[in-house]
Structure formats: C-alpha cells, structure tokens
Scaffold this motif. Structure first.
Motif, PDB file in Angstrom:
ATOM      1  N   GLY A   1       0.775  -1.231   0.000  1.00  0.00           N
ATOM      2  CA  GLY A   1       0.000   0.000   0.000  1.00  0.00           C
ATOM      3  C   GLY A   1       0.804   1.277   0.000  1.00  0.00           C
ATOM      4  N   GLU A   2       1.983   1.226   0.575  1.00  0.00           N
ATOM      5  CA  GLU A   2       2.861   2.399   0.626  1.00  0.00           C
ATOM      6  C   GLU A   2       4.278   1.858   0.681  1.00  0.00           C
ATOM      7  N   PRO A   3       5.230   2.756   0.487  1.00  0.00           N
ATOM      8  CA  PRO A   3       6.608   2.288   0.585  1.00  0.00           C
ATOM      9  C   PRO A   3       6.883   1.713   1.976  1.00  0.00           C
TER      10      PRO A   3
ATOM     11  N   ASP B   1       7.397  -7.018   1.143  1.00  0.00           N
ATOM     12  CA  ASP B   1       6.646  -5.921   0.518  1.00  0.00           C
ATOM     13  C   ASP B   1       6.097  -6.395  -0.816  1.00  0.00           C
ATOM     14  N   ASN B   2       4.903  -5.931  -1.155  1.00  0.00           N
ATOM     15  CA  ASN B   2       4.445  -6.127  -2.534  1.00  0.00           C
ATOM     16  C   ASN B   2       3.695  -4.900  -3.017  1.00  0.00           C
TER      17      ASN B   2
ATOM     18  N   GLN C   1      -2.142  -1.822  -7.387  1.00  0.00           N
ATOM     19  CA  GLN C   1      -3.046  -0.675  -7.225  1.00  0.00           C
ATOM     20  C   GLN C   1      -4.459  -1.076  -7.640  1.00  0.00           C
ATOM     21  N   THR C   2      -5.401  -0.204  -7.314  1.00  0.00           N
ATOM     22  CA  THR C   2      -6.813  -0.512  -7.576  1.00  0.00           C
ATOM     23  C   THR C   2      -7.013  -0.996  -9.011  1.00  0.00           C
TER      24      THR C   2
ATOM     25  N   ASP D   1       3.192   5.471 -11.338  1.00  0.00           N
ATOM     26  CA  ASP D   1       4.220   5.405 -10.288  1.00  0.00           C
ATOM     27  C   ASP D   1       5.602   5.461 -10.920  1.00  0.00           C
TER      28      ASP D   1
ATOM     29  N   ARG E   1       5.221   8.957  -6.787  1.00  0.00           N
ATOM     30  CA  ARG E   1       4.100   9.057  -7.711  1.00  0.00           C
ATOM     31  C   ARG E   1       4.467  10.043  -8.810  1.00  0.00           C
TER      32      ARG E   1
ATOM     33  N   LYS F   1      -0.938   9.646  -0.581  1.00  0.00           N
ATOM     34  CA  LYS F   1      -1.152   8.373   0.132  1.00  0.00           C
ATOM     35  C   LYS F   1      -0.978   8.625   1.614  1.00  0.00           C
TER      36      LYS F   1
HETATM   37  P1  AMP Z   1      -4.498   1.999  -4.331  1.00  0.00           P
HETATM   38  O1  AMP Z   1      -5.021   2.053  -5.723  1.00  0.00           O
HETATM   39  O2  AMP Z   1      -5.289   2.789  -3.357  1.00  0.00           O
HETATM   40  O3  AMP Z   1      -4.269   0.589  -3.904  1.00  0.00           O
HETATM   41  O4  AMP Z   1      -3.077   2.710  -4.334  1.00  0.00           O
HETATM   42  C1  AMP Z   1      -2.100   2.279  -5.240  1.00  0.00           C
HETATM   43  C2  AMP Z   1      -0.866   3.094  -5.066  1.00  0.00           C
HETATM   44  O5  AMP Z   1      -0.300   2.890  -3.763  1.00  0.00           O
HETATM   45  C3  AMP Z   1       0.243   2.708  -6.016  1.00  0.00           C
HETATM   46  O6  AMP Z   1       0.058   3.262  -7.299  1.00  0.00           O
HETATM   47  C4  AMP Z   1       1.455   3.239  -5.288  1.00  0.00           C
HETATM   48  O7  AMP Z   1       1.598   4.621  -5.481  1.00  0.00           O
HETATM   49  C5  AMP Z   1       1.108   2.956  -3.831  1.00  0.00           C
HETATM   50  N1  AMP Z   1       1.663   1.653  -3.427  1.00  0.00           N
HETATM   51  C6  AMP Z   1       1.036   0.470  -3.349  1.00  0.00           C
HETATM   52  N2  AMP Z   1       1.874  -0.496  -2.905  1.00  0.00           N
HETATM   53  C7  AMP Z   1       3.067   0.087  -2.728  1.00  0.00           C
HETATM   54  C8  AMP Z   1       4.351  -0.376  -2.299  1.00  0.00           C
HETATM   55  N3  AMP Z   1       4.557  -1.644  -1.965  1.00  0.00           N
HETATM   56  N4  AMP Z   1       5.358   0.518  -2.255  1.00  0.00           N
HETATM   57  C9  AMP Z   1       5.157   1.815  -2.591  1.00  0.00           C
HETATM   58  N5  AMP Z   1       3.973   2.306  -2.982  1.00  0.00           N
HETATM   59  C10 AMP Z   1       2.940   1.465  -3.063  1.00  0.00           C
END
Ligand code: AMP
Length: 602
Positions: free
Chosen positions: A356-358, A377-378, A381-382, A467, A482, A488
C-alpha cells in the motif's frame, strides 16, 4: 536474509535494539508455493492459472463459486472459512458450507427485492459478518459490488453512490443515521437500504432489517450464470483531477486473486490468514475476502481498529500463520518498541507481507528481530486488481524493494516522450514510470462512464501505472514516488481535487491547493493552502472552522490535518493551481519548470 521461516530466533539485532519473542517454529510450515521463481515464471501461462480454479459450465465464471461453493462441494464444507472477532470481543465462525448458505440467502433477498443482475450493490459497514455475506451473495446474484470506506464522510459517500448509480446499500444502523439518511433525496436510484443490525420492530423509515429480509430466505440458490467478462466489482479510486474514478473489474479477476494469493502470499489451505485492510478498499476486497477464500484458508476478520495490544493478541491467540498488513500499521508497532512485544508467542506466524505504501527498510530489519522473519513488501493498485510485484517466501528480500513481478506479469520501466510514445528503459537502475504489459485477468476493464480516461492509461501494449520506479540488475523493483499529485496517507489514496472541492464549498474560501507532506508514521499527511475571499481575515478561529468543515464533509481519513492561509496560490496561465510548486516550496525542494506560472503568492 532468506525466507526466515526456518530461522531460529536470535535474541537481538546487530545493534542489539530488539529483544525477540519468537519461539521455535511450532506452527504450520509447508514448503513454499513458489520455490523456484525463474522456473515458475518460465512455465507459467494464464490458462494454467485458470486451471487452478473450476469455472462454471459452458465457460462461465463467478467469484462466489470459486471462493465458496467449490470448497463446500469439494469435501471442505466444514472447514472454517471466516473467523470474525467483533469489537466487543465476541466471536463468530462460519464454515465454507455456512458461508455458502448465508450468501445464498442474501442472493434470494436481492431477488425478492427485485434487484436484477448487473445492478450495483454498495456496502458501507465496518468488518462485520453481514458485509462478507452480502458481497458473496451479490456476486452470486450477478450484481456488481461496490465497497465504500466506513470512515468516509457524507460527501465522498454521496459522490460515489451517485456516480455508481447505487441500487442497494448494505450498511449499519449507526452509519445510516449519521451519513446516509440525509442524503436519500440526492440518491433517487437507491431503492433499498438493508441495515445489518436493523431490527424489524424498530425499523428506520425506508430501510429493511437484515433479519427480516435475509434470514427467512432459502439457502438453495441457483447461482446466476455469470460470464468471465461480466462486471463483478466497482472500486472507486482517486486521481489528481476531477471526480473519483470507478475502476470496473470482471469475475475473471478471480484468476489473478487466486494465483497471487497462492504465489505472493503463499497461502495454503491449512493457513490461518489475517489481512488487516478494510474491505472498503481494494486490498480488503481482493485479499481480505476473495483470495483467502479461493485458497481455502481460515480468514480472520477483526472488527476493531488498530491497537497494538489487540493486534498482537490476535496474532498470538488465533495462531495466525500468514499476516498481510500495511506500512503505517507496522510503523506504529515499531514506535511502541520492544516492550509491547514482551510475552507474546508468535510461533504460528510463518509469512509476513505488506502493501500500500513504501515499506521502509528498517521495518524489514525490525520484523526480522521482532518476529524472526522479514516483511515481504508487494506492490499493486486498484486498477491492477491484484498483486503485480512481490517479494516471495523462498526468495531473498532486499529491504526497501517491492520485489519482482508475479509469474505472468511483464513489468518494465519506461519513459514517455513529448508525443506520449513510450520507450522501454532496458538499463538497470534508471528511473522511469512503472508499466505493465496489458492482458492479466484482474486488469480493470474500464473506468465507469469514463472510457477516454481509461484509454489514456495505455500506450500500445503498456498500462502506465502513474508510479515512478527503477529496476536493479537482479530484476527487483524499487518505488521512487508518484508521477502525479495523488496523496497516500495511512495507506489511503486521496485525491487533492476532492479535498479542494470540499474546502471551496466554505463561504470564506476563494482558492484551495492540497498536497501531501511527509509524515513519519502515515507516510504522508494532507495539507491545504487556502486563499480567502475578500471580507474574510485569516485567524485561528477560521482555520479551526475550516478544518472542522472539511472533517465533517470528508471524514477524518480524507480531511486535511493542517491548513495554511496564503494571499494567493501559484497558478498556471490557464488558472490551474500548481500543487507541485506548493509542495516544492513547502519542502524546500527545487521549484522545477515554472514557465507556465502566472500569478504567485510572493
Ligand atoms: P491503491 O489504488 O489505493 O491501492 O493505491 C495504489 C498506489 O499505492 C500505487 O500506485 C502506489 O503509489 C502505492 N503503493 C502500493 N503499494 C506500494 C508499495 N509496496 N510501495 C510503494 N507504494 C505502493
């Protein structure tokens, strides 16, 4: 670092900071589903992934069938599917057979209400049993499910329900009273509201009580024969400009959900799995409901919000073996330090994942010390519907890296030319936009009513993620940032435009510009810059009033944490507020290209 599953607990990290509570591995320790990454990638095909599931006669596909009925009919009906721990500590357990029956009753209830396949069923509840039953029952009936986050304020809820033409809403009595009742006039298409905890004797006007409408139905329901491309899910997500985007996903997405649960989360049918994400967001749907069930695990659902003692207690008491959580929560746990871990037995844990985030490299170091294994970590995105890049159980984790693409996923770092053409950057360690070759089953099929916006996400074969990232010489991907202004915060994607619009509704506000500023725990926090209309003077009271207004409209998860007044906001000649410049100035970064800057605050 290895996978950590078989590691003996060490007592301290290199710097001796953390005591270790992990006992000798005593839990479930199966061989990893993905042992040889290269070999699995080489022989992978989506047809083989489809064959991991069953499908319906004549090539049909339904998520509820793959998640529930397949197990119930295949001799695992008695296996515990959902283990729900309510906020008051009470517990409820549903076997796969019981979940099938309950969701059949809900599908019958939809039919009894005259809801047709293809119509949209919105769910706005906390993590209560009825939510899971309703989601699976709606899939079963061929309806499209749209989850909403229960911490949204009335404005984001109403916008999404209007855009999504909600026909049915499943919610709780408290949420209905607080957030929906006053909106009913704005939502003429909303024909039915079902209150999960509504009682038939004390009904809210114009609502149905769950018990009255669902429980009396038959548990025999002939599943609607959905096709693979029929739309199952609508997930709203935020962009930089305009209204929230409605990403549409088909029943066929379940192929990705299942295979990523298998390979990236290493789910085995005997696992006790806990995904901490709320089903109001895509992670809580794909990995809080669908993937764990298609993989036949026991899925732990915790209703209450984050609290370290509660979470550690759940991990220990429920003997969670696979845990999927998010960096903000991990950082909150880290902040509490070693003492908070003392005395717990986490010996059942065998695999940790984060999304979800770094994820800070320190979090991986910490989890090695705290749990005897790294967080994996993985990234996804939506729009991608499922995990695309991951660290795997059997592969070394490089702390700070998102890992390597899933089998079947072709990722690349690309640059976009002035004319929009995309060039793949072959050179390792070069920064560019993360792109994925189109064609995996859980790729969104469209943005609701915005096909042109959807088309703009693609250039030829490539889906452009928005991204920025780089790939190292070993094929691991590293998140850079981003490419747009989306924020986020605590794992939630927040569109600055939605926040600016809510602020602009206030009589005092002439202009608003919203950015994310770094935050040690939440990743980013929402900050707004506001220019006032003539006749209004900046004051602490007005600041407080604006913060209150935003919180009321948007909900605390989305509203700005701070507001700063400015005489003027930097704008382009066409009048667009230059958020990037606001951010650069706020953070003391280079201002970049300001050739289009028209007016300025200085
Ligand atoms: P969402 O669509 O709400 O799931 O958000 C997706 C966005 O969250 C991605 O395009 C990234 O910017 C960020 N994101 C998701 N996973 C990661 C991760 N493992 N590391 C860094 N950013 C992430």
């Amino acid at each position: 670092m290895g996978d950590g599953r078989h590691s003996d607990a060490t007592n301290t990290t290199d710097n001796g900071q953390y005591a270790v509570i992990v006992k000798d591995a005593a839990g479930f320790a199966p061989p990893p589903n993905l042992l040889d990454y290269e070999a699995v990638c080489d022989r992978f095909s989506w047809d083989a992934a489809r064959a991991m599931l069953e499908g319906l006669p004549d090539g049909g596909r339904n998520i509820a069938y793959e998640a529930v009925d397949r197990h119930a009919a295949g001799g695992r009906g008695g296996h515990e599917a959902l283990r729900l721990i309510a906020a008051d500590g009470s517990r409820r357990s549903l076997s796969y057979a019981a979940l099938r029956d309950a969701s059949c009753r809900f599908a019958h209830a939809l039919a009894a209400l005259g809801v047709a396949p293809g119509e949209r069923v919105f769910v706005l509840c906390g993590r209560v049993c009825e939510l899971y039953v309703a989601v699976l029952g709606a899939f079963r009936a061929g309806c499209t499910v749209c989850p909403l986050f229960s911490a949204f304020g009335p404005e984001p809820i109403a916008t999404r329900m209007e855009l999504g033409d909600a026909r049915v809403l499943v919610t709780t009595r408290a949420l209905y009273r607080r957030k929906i009742a006053a909106l009913r006039e704005r939502l003429p298409g909303l024909r039915h509201v079902i209150l999960t905890d509504g009682s038939t004797t004390e009904a809210e006007p114009d609502t149905h009580a769950w018990d009255g409408i669902v429980e009396s139905q038959s548990a025999d329901y002939v599943l609607h024969p959905t096709r693979p491309e029929d739309i199952a899910l609508l997930h709203f997500t935020s962009g930089t400009t305009g209204r929230p985007k409605g990403a549409l996903h088909a029943h066929e997405a379940v192929v990705t959900h299942h295979m990523t649960g298998h390979y990236a989360l290493d789910l085995h049918a005997e696992d006790i799995f806990w995904c901490t994400a709320d089903p109001g967001w895509v992670t809580g749907m794909s990995y809080g409901i669908i993937a764990p069930l298609t993989n036949g695990v026991t899925n732990v659902v915790v209703e209450s919000e984050f609290d370290a003692a509660t979470w550690y207690g759940v991990l220990e008491r429920e003997r969670v073996s696979v845990w999927y959580t998010a960096p903000t929560a991990i950082r909150m746990l880290m902040k509490l330090g070693t003492e908070a871990l003392a005395g717990y037995d986490f010996s059942a844990l065998r695999f940790l994942a984060s999304v979800g985030e770094p994820l800070n490299p320190e979090a991986v170091v910490w989890s090695n010390a705290a749990f005897g294994m790294p967080f994996h970590d993985n990234w996804w995105q939506t729009e991608t519907g499922g995990i695309m890049i991951a660290n795997y159980c059997a592969l070394d984790v490089k702390p700070g890296s998102m890992g390597r693409p899933l089998p079947g996923i072709d990722a690349a770092i690309v640059s976009r030319g002035e004319d929009g053409t995309v060039t793949v950057i072959e050179q390792a360690d070069e920064e560019g936009e993360l792109a994925l070759r189109r064609g995996w089953p859980s790729m969104m099929r469209d943005y609701l009513n915005e096909h042109a916006r959807y088309e703009r996400c693609f250039e030829g074969e490539w889906y452009l993620t928005g991204d920025l990232a780089r790939r190292d010489a070993d094929g691991y991907y590293w998140f850079v940032g981003r490419a747009d202004d989306v924020i986020k915060s605590a794992g939630h994607l927040i569109g600055p435009f939605e926040v600016e619009s809510a602020l602009m509704e206030h009589a005092a506000v002439a202009e608003a510009g919203v950015i994310g500023i770094p935050d040690a725990v939440a990743g980013e926090q929402v900050k707004a810059f506001v220019a006032l209309k003539p006749g209004y003077t900046a004051s602490r009271e007005l600041n407080r009033a604006l913060l209150g207004h935003a919180r009321k409209r948007l909900g605390a998860a989305v509203a700005p944490k701070t507001i700063e007044f400015r005489d003027n906001l930097p704008k382009t000649r066409s009048g667009k507020i230059m958020r990037r410049l606001l951010k650069a100035r706020e953070l003391g970064l280079p201002e970049g290209d300001i050739s289009t800057l028209e007016s300025d605050e200085h």
